[in-house]
Design a protein around this motif. Structure first.
Motif, short mmCIF file in Angstrom:
data_model
loop_
_atom_site.label_atom_id
_atom_site.label_comp_id
_atom_site.label_asym_id
_atom_site.label_seq_id
_atom_site.Cartn_x
_atom_site.Cartn_y
_atom_site.Cartn_z
N ILE A 7 -9.46 8.47 4.88
CA ILE A 7 -8.26 8.04 5.61
C ILE A 7 -8.49 6.67 6.24
CG2 ILE A 7 -8.67 9.16 7.84
CD1 ILE A 7 -5.62 9.98 7.68
N ALA A 8 -9.72 6.38 6.65
CA ALA A 8 -10.02 5.06 7.21
C ALA A 8 -9.83 3.97 6.16
CB ALA A 8 -11.44 5.03 7.77
N ILE A 9 -10.28 4.24 4.95
CA ILE A 9 -10.11 3.28 3.85
C ILE A 9 -8.63 3.14 3.52
CG2 ILE A 9 -10.53 2.91 1.39
CD1 ILE A 9 -13.34 4.20 1.92
N ARG A 10 -7.93 4.24 3.48
CA ARG A 10 -6.49 4.21 3.19
C ARG A 10 -5.75 3.38 4.24
NH1 ARG A 10 -2.42 9.38 2.86
NH2 ARG A 10 -0.68 8.25 1.95
N ARG A 11 -6.08 3.58 5.50
CA ARG A 11 -5.44 2.81 6.57
C ARG A 11 -5.74 1.32 6.42
NH1 ARG A 11 -7.25 7.32 10.84
NH2 ARG A 11 -5.28 8.48 10.94
N LEU A 14 -3.65 -0.06 3.57
CA LEU A 14 -2.24 -0.18 3.94
C LEU A 14 -2.01 -1.36 4.88
CD1 LEU A 14 -1.07 3.50 4.31
CD2 LEU A 14 -0.14 1.77 2.78
N ARG A 15 -2.93 -1.56 5.81
CA ARG A 15 -2.79 -2.68 6.74
C ARG A 15 -2.85 -4.01 5.95
NH1 ARG A 15 -6.40 -1.24 10.08
NH2 ARG A 15 -5.03 -0.21 11.54
N TYR A 16 -3.79 -4.10 5.03
CA TYR A 16 -3.89 -5.31 4.20
C TYR A 16 -2.61 -5.50 3.39
CZ TYR A 16 -5.46 -8.68 0.76
OH TYR A 16 -5.56 -9.80 -0.02
N ARG A 17 -2.16 -4.44 2.76
CA ARG A 17 -0.95 -4.50 1.93
C ARG A 17 0.28 -4.90 2.75
NH1 ARG A 17 1.61 0.70 -1.04
NH2 ARG A 17 3.39 -0.39 -1.93
N ALA A 18 0.35 -4.43 4.00
CA ALA A 18 1.48 -4.77 4.87
C ALA A 18 1.52 -6.27 5.18
CB ALA A 18 1.40 -3.97 6.17
N TRP A 19 0.36 -6.88 5.28
CA TRP A 19 0.28 -8.31 5.61
C TRP A 19 0.34 -9.21 4.37
CZ3 TRP A 19 1.14 -10.73 9.93
CH2 TRP A 19 0.97 -10.07 11.14
N HIS A 20 0.27 -8.65 3.18
CA HIS A 20 0.24 -9.44 1.94
C HIS A 20 1.29 -8.93 0.97
CE1 HIS A 20 -3.70 -10.03 3.80
NE2 HIS A 20 -3.59 -11.25 3.32
N HIS A 37 0.48 0.86 14.40
CA HIS A 37 0.68 2.30 14.20
C HIS A 37 -0.24 3.00 13.21
CE1 HIS A 37 4.26 2.00 16.65
NE2 HIS A 37 4.65 0.98 15.91
N VAL A 38 -0.77 2.30 12.25
CA VAL A 38 -1.49 2.95 11.14
C VAL A 38 -2.67 3.79 11.63
CG1 VAL A 38 -3.00 2.42 9.18
CG2 VAL A 38 -0.71 1.48 9.27
N GLU A 50 3.74 4.32 2.85
CA GLU A 50 3.51 3.88 1.47
C GLU A 50 4.80 3.92 0.65
OE1 GLU A 50 0.23 6.38 0.16
OE2 GLU A 50 -1.00 4.57 0.00
N ALA A 51 5.57 4.97 0.81
CA ALA A 51 6.83 5.08 0.06
C ALA A 51 7.77 3.94 0.43
CB ALA A 51 7.50 6.43 0.34
N LEU A 52 7.84 3.60 1.70
CA LEU A 52 8.69 2.49 2.13
C LEU A 52 8.14 1.17 1.59
CD1 LEU A 52 11.24 2.05 3.80
CD2 LEU A 52 9.78 1.61 5.77
N MET A 53 6.83 1.03 1.61
CA MET A 53 6.22 -0.21 1.12
C MET A 53 6.29 -0.35 -0.40
SD MET A 53 3.08 -0.62 3.84
CE MET A 53 2.22 -1.78 2.82
N ASP A 54 6.58 0.74 -1.09
CA ASP A 54 6.77 0.67 -2.54
C ASP A 54 8.09 0.01 -2.92
OD1 ASP A 54 4.32 1.78 -3.15
OD2 ASP A 54 5.10 3.81 -3.44
#
Length: 92
Positions: A7-11, A14-20, A37-38, A50-54
């Protein structure tokens, strides 16, 4: 790897993906939201993010700016949380 490490890796991903995202506007909306929030999100909440970011950036931006209604498949409660977070940041 333990589930805590998973879950730490997933977070982190997701944080990286949110900024890029590809568009600066969505980086500036999703990045701060993820940063704030993550770390507190459980797997189900991470799934919702993730669904929203898709979604593609142009329609997602129109939903966040309330220029268009999102389609039925979009998690409106989660989208509203993102919108509220964004509005709180720009008004402070």
């Amino acid at each position: 790897m333990t589930s805590g490490e998973d879950i730490a890796i997933r977070r982190k991903r997701l944080r990286y993906r949110a900024w890029h995202r590809g568009t600066k506007e969505m980086d500036l909306i999703l990045g701060p939201f993820a940063d704030a929030h993550v770390d507190q999100f459980d797997d189900a909440q991470l799934d919702r993010l993730e669904a929203l970011m898709d979604e593609e950036d142009p329609p997602l931006l129109t939903w966040v700016m309330r220029q268009e209604e999102p389609p039925a498949h979009v998690d409106r409660l989660f989208l509203e949380a993102l919108i509220a977070d964004h509005q709180a940041r720009i008004s402070s």
